[in-house]
Scaffold this motif. Structure first.
Motif, PDB file in Angstrom:
ATOM      1  N   LEU A 117      -0.937   0.562  -8.321  1.00 26.30           N
ATOM      2  CA  LEU A 117      -0.416  -0.361  -6.505  1.00 26.30           C
ATOM      3  C   LEU A 117      -0.078  -1.541  -6.645  1.00 26.30           C
ATOM      4  O   LEU A 117      -1.410  -2.294  -8.084  1.00 26.30           O
ATOM      5  CB  LEU A 117      -0.876   0.952  -5.811  1.00 26.30           C
ATOM      6  N   ARG A 118       0.415  -1.941  -6.668  1.00 27.58           N
ATOM      7  CA  ARG A 118       0.461  -3.439  -6.377  1.00 27.58           C
ATOM      8  C   ARG A 118       0.531  -4.779  -5.420  1.00 27.58           C
ATOM      9  O   ARG A 118       1.638  -3.788  -4.668  1.00 27.58           O
ATOM     10  CB  ARG A 118       1.715  -4.433  -6.991  1.00 27.58           C
ATOM     11  N   LEU A 119      -0.509  -4.542  -4.378  1.00 28.32           N
ATOM     12  CA  LEU A 119      -0.821  -5.547  -3.052  1.00 28.32           C
ATOM     13  C   LEU A 119      -0.072  -7.012  -3.513  1.00 28.32           C
ATOM     14  O   LEU A 119      -0.638  -7.671  -4.137  1.00 28.32           O
ATOM     15  CB  LEU A 119      -2.275  -4.791  -3.274  1.00 28.32           C
ATOM     16  N   SER A 120       0.091  -7.165  -2.053  1.00 31.04           N
ATOM     17  CA  SER A 120       0.393  -8.567  -1.365  1.00 31.04           C
ATOM     18  C   SER A 120       0.213  -9.335  -0.305  1.00 31.04           C
ATOM     19  O   SER A 120      -0.198  -8.558   1.013  1.00 31.04           O
ATOM     20  CB  SER A 120       2.382  -9.219  -1.615  1.00 31.04           C
ATOM     21  N   CYS A 121       0.191  -9.865  -0.346  1.00 33.35           N
ATOM     22  CA  CYS A 121      -0.571 -10.966   0.278  1.00 33.35           C
ATOM     23  C   CYS A 121      -0.161 -12.453   0.817  1.00 33.35           C
ATOM     24  O   CYS A 121      -0.269 -13.111   0.312  1.00 33.35           O
ATOM     25  CB  CYS A 121      -2.154 -10.924   0.554  1.00 33.35           C
ATOM     26  N   ALA A 122       0.820 -12.371   1.740  1.00 32.32           N
ATOM     27  CA  ALA A 122       1.811 -13.827   2.141  1.00 32.32           C
ATOM     28  C   ALA A 122       0.734 -14.623   3.028  1.00 32.32           C
ATOM     29  O   ALA A 122       1.000 -14.168   4.618  1.00 32.32           O
ATOM     30  CB  ALA A 122       3.091 -13.303   2.492  1.00 32.32           C
TER      31      ALA A 122
ATOM     32  N   GLY B  78       0.648  -1.094   0.167  1.00 32.59           N
ATOM     33  CA  GLY B  78       0.101  -0.425  -0.263  1.00 32.59           C
ATOM     34  C   GLY B  78       0.839   1.218   0.299  1.00 32.59           C
ATOM     35  O   GLY B  78       1.564   0.744   0.016  1.00 32.59           O
ATOM     36  N   GLY B  79       0.228   2.543   0.021  1.00 30.51           N
ATOM     37  CA  GLY B  79       1.220   3.986   0.158  1.00 30.51           C
ATOM     38  C   GLY B  79      -0.020   5.044  -0.668  1.00 30.51           C
ATOM     39  O   GLY B  79      -1.091   4.727  -0.864  1.00 30.51           O
ATOM     40  N   LEU B  80       0.926   5.772  -1.423  1.00 30.41           N
ATOM     41  CA  LEU B  80       0.193   7.453  -1.484  1.00 30.41           C
ATOM     42  C   LEU B  80       0.546   7.564  -2.989  1.00 30.41           C
ATOM     43  O   LEU B  80       1.922   6.983  -3.136  1.00 30.41           O
ATOM     44  CB  LEU B  80       0.386   8.807  -0.880  1.00 30.41           C
ATOM     45  N   VAL B  81      -0.509   7.503  -3.954  1.00 34.86           N
ATOM     46  CA  VAL B  81      -0.012   7.097  -5.303  1.00 34.86           C
ATOM     47  C   VAL B  81      -1.145   8.598  -5.642  1.00 34.86           C
ATOM     48  O   VAL B  81      -2.234   8.593  -4.996  1.00 34.86           O
ATOM     49  CB  VAL B  81      -0.485   5.977  -5.616  1.00 34.86           C
TER      50      VAL B  81
END
Length: 116
Positions: free
Chosen positions: A18-23, A9-12
């Protein structure tokens, strides 16, 4: 027990990506249906995208054509590629795992802010 950890996540700016990941921990990730939800301030949590254990995919109408969910069972990870972001996509995004018995697991969430 499954632990889910989101990142990315972040500011864009509007129109950005953006690319979110969930491990996920555990050895049976491949058996879970995986989903991304989001919750904006003052609103209910909503389902954004889901990918089942059989790779069936669904999206909420508002993100169709812009977001792509995918999974890598070898890495125990699910992704959410978000393109053409809009201010209304601003929310905390949560990863969810379910579908193995009564289990229902959530990550801690990652903030996505779309603003100029």
């Amino acid at each position: 027990q499954v632990q889910l950890v989101e990142s990315g996540g972040g500011l864009v700016q509007p129109g950005g990506s953006l690319r979110l990941s969930c491990a996920a921990s555990g050895s049976i990730f491949r058996l879970y249906n995986m989903g991304w939800y989001r919750q904006a301030p003052g609103k209910q949590r909503e389902l954004v995208a889901v990918i089942t254990r059989n790779n069936r995919i669904n999206y909420v109408d508002s993100v169709k054509g812009r977001f792509t969910i995918s999974r890598d069972n070898a890495k125990n990870t699910v992704y959410l590629q978000m393109n053409s972001l809009k201010p209304e996509d601003t929310a905390v995004y949560y990863c969810n795992a379910n579908g193995v018995g009564p289990s229902d697991y959530w990550g801690q969430g990652t903030q996505v802010t779309v603003s100029s």
